[in-house]
Design an enzyme around this catalytic site. Structure first.
Site, PDB file in Angstrom:
ATOM      1  CG  ASP A 148      -4.270   6.062   1.112  1.00 13.98           C
ATOM      2  OD1 ASP A 148      -5.126   5.287   1.545  1.00 13.98           O
ATOM      3  OD2 ASP A 148      -4.147   7.234   1.528  1.00 13.98           O
ATOM      4  CG  HIS A 201      -8.835  -0.489   5.342  1.00  9.77           C
ATOM      5  ND1 HIS A 201      -8.844  -0.508   3.959  1.00  9.77           N
ATOM      6  CD2 HIS A 201      -8.164   0.622   5.688  1.00  9.77           C
ATOM      7  CE1 HIS A 201      -8.196   0.536   3.515  1.00  9.77           C
ATOM      8  NE2 HIS A 201      -7.756   1.252   4.531  1.00  9.77           N
ATOM      9  CG  ASP A 202     -11.036   3.111   4.619  1.00 10.63           C
ATOM     10  OD1 ASP A 202     -10.434   3.104   5.707  1.00 10.63           O
ATOM     11  OD2 ASP A 202     -10.492   3.353   3.530  1.00 10.63           O
ATOM     12  CG  ASP A 218      -2.187   0.685   1.121  1.00  9.09           C
ATOM     13  OD1 ASP A 218      -2.187   1.796   0.550  1.00  9.09           O
ATOM     14  OD2 ASP A 218      -3.203   0.151   1.591  1.00  9.09           O
ATOM     15  CD  GLU A 236      -8.960   5.034  -0.706  1.00  6.67           C
ATOM     16  OE1 GLU A 236      -9.788   4.831   0.188  1.00  6.67           O
ATOM     17  OE2 GLU A 236      -8.023   5.839  -0.582  1.00  6.67           O
TER      18      GLU A 236
HETATM   19  C1  NOJ Z   1      -7.759   5.853   2.600  1.00  6.13           C
HETATM   20  C2  NOJ Z   1      -7.429   4.679   3.468  1.00  6.13           C
HETATM   21  O1  NOJ Z   1      -8.077   3.544   2.975  1.00  6.13           O
HETATM   22  C3  NOJ Z   1      -7.869   5.054   4.868  1.00  6.13           C
HETATM   23  O2  NOJ Z   1      -7.833   3.957   5.738  1.00  6.13           O
HETATM   24  C4  NOJ Z   1      -6.979   6.168   5.333  1.00  6.13           C
HETATM   25  O3  NOJ Z   1      -7.406   6.608   6.610  1.00  6.13           O
HETATM   26  C5  NOJ Z   1      -7.027   7.359   4.365  1.00  6.13           C
HETATM   27  N1  NOJ Z   1      -6.942   6.956   2.987  1.00  6.13           N
HETATM   28  C6  NOJ Z   1      -5.886   8.290   4.622  1.00  6.13           C
HETATM   29  O4  NOJ Z   1      -4.681   7.723   4.197  1.00  6.13           O
END
Ligand code: NOJ
Length: 534
Positions: free
Chosen positions: A204, A329-330, A102, A267
């Protein structure tokens, strides 16, 4: 098959997303680590996946659990050592598994030496590596930009009298990607890891990489309602999806291409019409796989899901390879969003659509979001946005067995285990031929056995009520997938083709081999894959 040789590994692969803190703890400190992951490679091979993507394992003060990086070239001691990572990569490769890391390019940690130098004085050469601006005439922030994690996106630095930009936490200052020195340093990070055998990166927050040079105010969102987070009050017109991003992604792609078969996954939460621009143009390719979150966001109704699939398929050019995600994970896990019965239908959909699927660890057990008592909540969003905004519930430890730490740890797990871990764990589900885990494994076995599921064309088929139906077609082979999104028995019939064939797999795992002569009866919440006879 000649046709097959053209496919890249990342087109054929099933990716498995590991949140390293929560997968397997080898040293009893309650937090997962790289050695823990390495010891579970046999499980992953047994499951039948092709690649693992690890959420960040680099050095980090852990303000955002690794998404705040203070050294891109080393491993955080929480997860082990550099050698542990090398061993993991080598052992994964020995089993034919690819390793995707990542990469967090939008921001560093505020403890990164680059930022410490940047904030040390206004005339430091690193000042321009981050985004600094003078206060507004009233002394307040330079403009109205908001942090996604709550409040203003600007933090005042009293020592130097300017504000710095942070799209996320104030501990995550945004890099200035307009600066060629930042670009060069960050591309070198990719080269560093590619040289060490890393097969790809998930990038990311990539759609935030460039901000408006003039720092213009974002416009008000006319559709904002007070139940939404304050970030939504404005439209992020000047802070995201800026046109200059594409040149940078093109350069990242050139770096990846120089190392042969590597993959860049991005992402990106944008409407699908914008999302597909991140593949790049025919002669200036950018991301291999801009993450498609349609299945993670769409209301779980057959019509809505079908429309989301068809819209996406229609927007892809022949060079663009699709991909699908059910959880990460979000966001709340798929079993929590759609319920356990429909999670089986969702799994069948994930592995039968055209494109690369990504599994989120634990979804193969039907794991739900775990309620976390306030005193055990760890995600900083609980503070910056407010109670309940945290993402801990979807990041809980992987339950491996019914022992006291669920086989995840011999210590105290950093987040609570799922309350039903004694019965919902890998060991129990491996023994149960009808379990969710068995369904995932059967689906992955079928994908390997039926190349049409990987490379075949996708053709939607009209279906009534709660049913979603489509064909996957390649030379000489035609599979029909019918999914019942409802709680009632339904019969699928069609006038488009002769509905005769044999069931290959049903979500209930008890119909393989059944001959279909006309109508296909679907039980409540059932999906079936049928091999059609010519
Ligand atoms: C996206 C990530 O998936 C998340 O977990 C993170 O908090 C934010 N970007 C900031 O890097």
């Amino acid at each position: 098959m000649e046709e097959e040789r053209r496919w890249h590994w990342w087109q054929r692969a099933v990716i498995y997303h590991i949140y390293p803190r929560s997968f397997a703890d080898s040293n009893g400190d309650g937090v997962g680590d790289l050695e823990g992951i390495r010891r579970k490679l046999d499980y992953l091979t047994w499951l039948g996946i092709d690649a693992i993507w690890l959420s960040p394992i680099f050095r980090s003060p852990m303000a955002d659990f690794g998404y705040d990086i203070s050294d891109y070239l080393d491993v955080d001691p929480t997860f082990g050592t550099f050698e542990d990572l090398e061993r993991l990569i080598a052992d994964a490769h020995a089993r034919g598994l690819k390793v995707i890391l990542d990469f967090v390019p939008n921001h560093t940690s505020d403890q990164h030496p680059w930022f410490l130098e940047s904030r040390s004085r206004r005339d430091h050469p690193r000042r321009r590596w981050y985004i600094w601006a003078d206060p507004a005439p009233d002394g307040g922030p330079p403009n109205n930009w908001r942090s996604i994690f709550g409040g203003s996106a600007w933090e005042f630095d009293a020592a130097t009298g300017q504000y710095y930009l942070h799209t996320f936490l104030k501990e995550q200052p945004d890099l200035n990607w307009r600066n060629p020195e930042v670009q060069a340093a960050m591309l070198d990070v990719l080269r560093f890891w590619f040289t060490r055998g890393v097969d790809g990166f998930r990038l990311d927050a990539i759609w935030f990489l460039i901000k408006d040079e003039e720092l213009r105010d974002n416009p008000v969102n006319p559709e904002y309602t007070p139940d939404q987070p304050s970030y939504r009050e404005l439209l992020p017109v000047y802070t995201s999806d800026r046109p200059e991003i594409h040149e940078i992604l093109f350069r990242m792609r050139q770096v990846a291409n120089a190392f042969g078969e590597r993959v860049l996954i991005g992402e990106i939460y944008l409407p699908v019409g914008r999302l597909v621009t991140y593949y790049g143009c025919p002669h200036r390719r950018e991301l291999h796989l801009p993450f498609n979150f349609a299945l993670l966001l769409v209301p779980w109704e057959a019509r809505r899901v079908g429309a989301a699939i068809d819209t996406y398929e229609a927007l892809l050019s022949p060079d663009d390879w699709p991909n699908w995600v059910l959880s990460n994970h979000d966001r709340p896990r798929v079993a929590t969003r759609v319920g356990e019965a429909q999670a089986r239908v969702a799994a069948m959909l994930l592995f039968t659509l055209r494109g690369t699927p990504t599994i989120y660890y634990g979804d193969e057990l039907g794991l739900s979001d775990v309620p976390i008592p306030p005193e055990r909540r760890r995600d900083p969003l609980e503070q910056t946005i407010g109670p309940g905004a945290g993402r801990d519930s979807c990041r809980t430890p992987m339950p491996w067995d019914d022992s006291s730490g669920a086989g995840f740890t011999t210590g105290e797990p950093w987040l609570p285990l799922n309350p039903d871990y004694a019965t919902r764990n890998v060991a129990v589900q491996r023994k149960d031929p009808r379990s969710m885990l068995s369904l995932y494994r059967e689906l992955l076995i079928l994908r390997r056995a039926e190349p049409v599921l990987v490379v075949g064309r996708y053709r939607p088929v009209p279906a009534p009520d709660d049913l979603l139906a489509f064909l996957r077609e390649a030379a000489g082979r035609r599979l029909l997938v019918v999914l019942n999104f409802g709680g009632h028995e339904r019969t699928f019939t069609t006038s488009r083709f002769t509905l005769r064939g044999q069931v290959l797999l049903s979500t209930s795992l008890d119909r393989a081999g059944e001959i279909i002569e006309s109508g296909l009866v679907l039980r409540p919440n059932e999906g079936c894959i049928v091999a059609l006879r010519e």
